[in-house]
Design a protein around this motif. Structure first.
Motif, PDB file in Angstrom:
ATOM      1  N   PRO A  56      -7.170 -14.021 -53.061  1.00  0.00           N
ATOM      2  CA  PRO A  56      -8.610 -14.297 -53.138  1.00  0.00           C
ATOM      3  C   PRO A  56      -8.904 -15.684 -53.679  1.00  0.00           C
ATOM      4  O   PRO A  56      -8.098 -16.269 -54.408  1.00  0.00           O
ATOM      5  CB  PRO A  56      -9.125 -13.216 -54.080  1.00  0.00           C
ATOM      6  CG  PRO A  56      -7.952 -12.826 -54.898  1.00  0.00           C
ATOM      7  CD  PRO A  56      -6.748 -13.009 -54.037  1.00  0.00           C
ATOM      8  N   LEU A  57     -10.072 -16.205 -53.328  1.00  0.00           N
ATOM      9  CA  LEU A  57     -10.551 -17.491 -53.826  1.00  0.00           C
ATOM     10  C   LEU A  57     -11.316 -17.235 -55.123  1.00  0.00           C
ATOM     11  O   LEU A  57     -12.371 -16.595 -55.106  1.00  0.00           O
ATOM     12  CB  LEU A  57     -11.467 -18.144 -52.789  1.00  0.00           C
ATOM     13  CG  LEU A  57     -12.131 -19.477 -53.161  1.00  0.00           C
ATOM     14  CD1 LEU A  57     -11.067 -20.570 -53.322  1.00  0.00           C
ATOM     15  CD2 LEU A  57     -13.154 -19.862 -52.093  1.00  0.00           C
ATOM     16  N   PRO A  58     -10.829 -17.711 -56.261  1.00  0.00           N
ATOM     17  CA  PRO A  58     -11.488 -17.398 -57.533  1.00  0.00           C
ATOM     18  C   PRO A  58     -12.877 -18.033 -57.637  1.00  0.00           C
ATOM     19  O   PRO A  58     -13.127 -19.123 -57.115  1.00  0.00           O
ATOM     20  CB  PRO A  58     -10.546 -17.993 -58.586  1.00  0.00           C
ATOM     21  CG  PRO A  58      -9.253 -18.210 -57.884  1.00  0.00           C
ATOM     22  CD  PRO A  58      -9.595 -18.488 -56.451  1.00  0.00           C
ATOM     23  N   GLN A 114     -12.755  -6.643 -52.994  1.00  0.00           N
ATOM     24  CA  GLN A 114     -11.444  -7.094 -53.469  1.00  0.00           C
ATOM     25  C   GLN A 114     -10.328  -6.430 -52.681  1.00  0.00           C
ATOM     26  O   GLN A 114      -9.341  -7.084 -52.305  1.00  0.00           O
ATOM     27  CB  GLN A 114     -11.294  -6.776 -54.963  1.00  0.00           C
ATOM     28  CG  GLN A 114      -9.927  -7.207 -55.515  1.00  0.00           C
ATOM     29  CD  GLN A 114      -9.833  -7.012 -57.011  1.00  0.00           C
ATOM     30  OE1 GLN A 114     -10.833  -7.025 -57.724  1.00  0.00           O
ATOM     31  NE2 GLN A 114      -8.624  -6.817 -57.516  1.00  0.00           N
ATOM     32  N   LEU A 115     -10.467  -5.134 -52.422  1.00  0.00           N
ATOM     33  CA  LEU A 115      -9.454  -4.415 -51.643  1.00  0.00           C
ATOM     34  C   LEU A 115      -9.303  -5.031 -50.263  1.00  0.00           C
ATOM     35  O   LEU A 115      -8.184  -5.244 -49.773  1.00  0.00           O
ATOM     36  CB  LEU A 115      -9.849  -2.940 -51.537  1.00  0.00           C
ATOM     37  CG  LEU A 115      -8.845  -1.977 -50.913  1.00  0.00           C
ATOM     38  CD1 LEU A 115      -7.606  -1.844 -51.780  1.00  0.00           C
ATOM     39  CD2 LEU A 115      -9.501  -0.604 -50.732  1.00  0.00           C
ATOM     40  N   ALA A 125      -2.350  -4.391 -62.148  1.00  0.00           N
ATOM     41  CA  ALA A 125      -2.139  -4.967 -63.474  1.00  0.00           C
ATOM     42  C   ALA A 125      -3.198  -6.013 -63.800  1.00  0.00           C
ATOM     43  O   ALA A 125      -3.649  -6.136 -64.939  1.00  0.00           O
ATOM     44  CB  ALA A 125      -0.743  -5.574 -63.570  1.00  0.00           C
ATOM     45  N   SER A 126      -3.628  -6.750 -62.784  1.00  0.00           N
ATOM     46  CA  SER A 126      -4.607  -7.822 -62.992  1.00  0.00           C
ATOM     47  C   SER A 126      -6.041  -7.308 -63.027  1.00  0.00           C
ATOM     48  O   SER A 126      -6.960  -8.042 -63.397  1.00  0.00           O
ATOM     49  CB  SER A 126      -4.470  -8.874 -61.893  1.00  0.00           C
ATOM     50  OG  SER A 126      -4.606  -8.270 -60.606  1.00  0.00           O
ATOM     51  N   GLY A 127      -6.278  -6.068 -62.623  1.00  0.00           N
ATOM     52  CA  GLY A 127      -7.613  -5.494 -62.666  1.00  0.00           C
ATOM     53  C   GLY A 127      -8.576  -6.132 -61.683  1.00  0.00           C
ATOM     54  O   GLY A 127      -8.187  -6.558 -60.595  1.00  0.00           O
ATOM     55  N   LEU A 128      -9.836  -6.209 -62.077  1.00  0.00           N
ATOM     56  CA  LEU A 128     -10.883  -6.738 -61.200  1.00  0.00           C
ATOM     57  C   LEU A 128     -10.750  -8.246 -61.067  1.00  0.00           C
ATOM     58  O   LEU A 128     -10.637  -8.971 -62.058  1.00  0.00           O
ATOM     59  CB  LEU A 128     -12.263  -6.380 -61.753  1.00  0.00           C
ATOM     60  CG  LEU A 128     -13.458  -6.713 -60.854  1.00  0.00           C
ATOM     61  CD1 LEU A 128     -13.471  -5.837 -59.615  1.00  0.00           C
ATOM     62  CD2 LEU A 128     -14.767  -6.538 -61.638  1.00  0.00           C
ATOM     63  N   SER A 129     -10.779  -8.718 -59.832  1.00  0.00           N
ATOM     64  CA  SER A 129     -10.673 -10.147 -59.551  1.00  0.00           C
ATOM     65  C   SER A 129     -12.059 -10.772 -59.528  1.00  0.00           C
ATOM     66  O   SER A 129     -12.959 -10.284 -58.835  1.00  0.00           O
ATOM     67  CB  SER A 129      -9.994 -10.347 -58.185  1.00  0.00           C
ATOM     68  OG  SER A 129     -10.081 -11.682 -57.766  1.00  0.00           O
TER      69      SER A 129
END
Length: 247
Positions: free
Chosen positions: A202-204, A193-194, A117-121
């Motif tokens: 993950p660290l944004p 990301q996977l 739902a959030s897509g690419l991070s």
């Protein structure tokens, strides 16, 4: 055959072999399409697509199929084309100025991220180079129906990295190497990301830093080769293994 068409055929066939080398294949499915130059077609939009039923490792310059935007085969090929691939790719070739090459994959990492739902991070080195470049298109089923075309174009706009939700990844470029550079970056972002999300949150990357990374990344810029050097290196690798794609 016009030498410009033969050169395009060899470049596209090499790209299919590169995808096979990288493991970006899905049995006999998915597509890379390349528009032939105006010097070959006289300004008509004709493009090359893989023959449906062949694995990417079997694609050669001579067995690629030349079609027009109506889906008509122009070179007398005995091979069919995949209607789903034709619809999606021809929509982009026809509707986006400068979309001379279109690539679409169903890699595990790509479909996994497309199904979030959030897509690419925006949380790794590669996704940070795609700041403001990623478009999303909601899943409407198998891309067989022409009425989806305008919605695809509206979703994409001018963004060259596309996540087809629940479906996979897509890129387009002014040249084949540019489209490849965009797709490779998007694919690497999804792979990392996977791996990251399998370990935890993950660290944004902050917005300002991501925007700076995208400005500083020159790999998509035609003034700096737009991926040509990377593509050439991979072609040399394919040539050392099997150069039958040239036939």
């Amino acid at each position: 055959m016009h030498p410009g068409e033969w050169a395009a055929r060899q470049q596209l066939a090499a790209c299919y072999r590169i995808f096979a080398l990288l493991g970006w294949t899905e049995m006999i499915y998915n597509h890379i399409t390349l528009r032939l130059p105006d010097s070959v077609t006289g300004g008509e939009k004709h493009f090359l697509i893989n023959p449906f039923g062949l694995h990417y490792s079997e694609v050669t310059a001579s067995n690629l199929v030349k079609v027009n935007l109506a889906g008509q085969v122009l070179d007398g090929s005995r091979h069919p084309i995949n209607p789903a691939g034709y619809m999606l790719h021809s929509t982009i070739h026809a509707g986006i100025e400068g979309a001379h090459c279109v690539m679409h994959t169903h890699t595990t990492a790509g479909v996994a991220v497309a199904s979030l739902a959030s897509g690419l991070s925006q949380s790794n080195f590669y996704s940070a180079q795609l700041h403001g470049m990623v478009a999303y298109h909601d899943f409407e089923g198998i891309t067989l129906h022409a009425e989806e075309g305008p919605r695809v174009l509206a979703s994409i706009g001018r963004r060259q990295a596309v996540i087809l939700r629940n479906h996979g990844l897509l890129s387009w470029g002014q040249t084949l190497p540019q489209a490849f550079a965009v797709l490779w970056t998007l694919q690497r972002a999804c792979e990392i990301q996977l791996a990251t999300q399998s370990m935890g949150a993950p660290l944004p990357v902050p917005e300002a830093i991501a925007a700076k990374c995208t400005r500083d990344s020159l790999q998509f810029d035609p003034r700096h080769g737009a991926g040509q050097d990377v593509f050439n290196a991979l072609v040399r690798q394919v040539d050392r293994i099997d150069d039958s794609y040239k036939l």
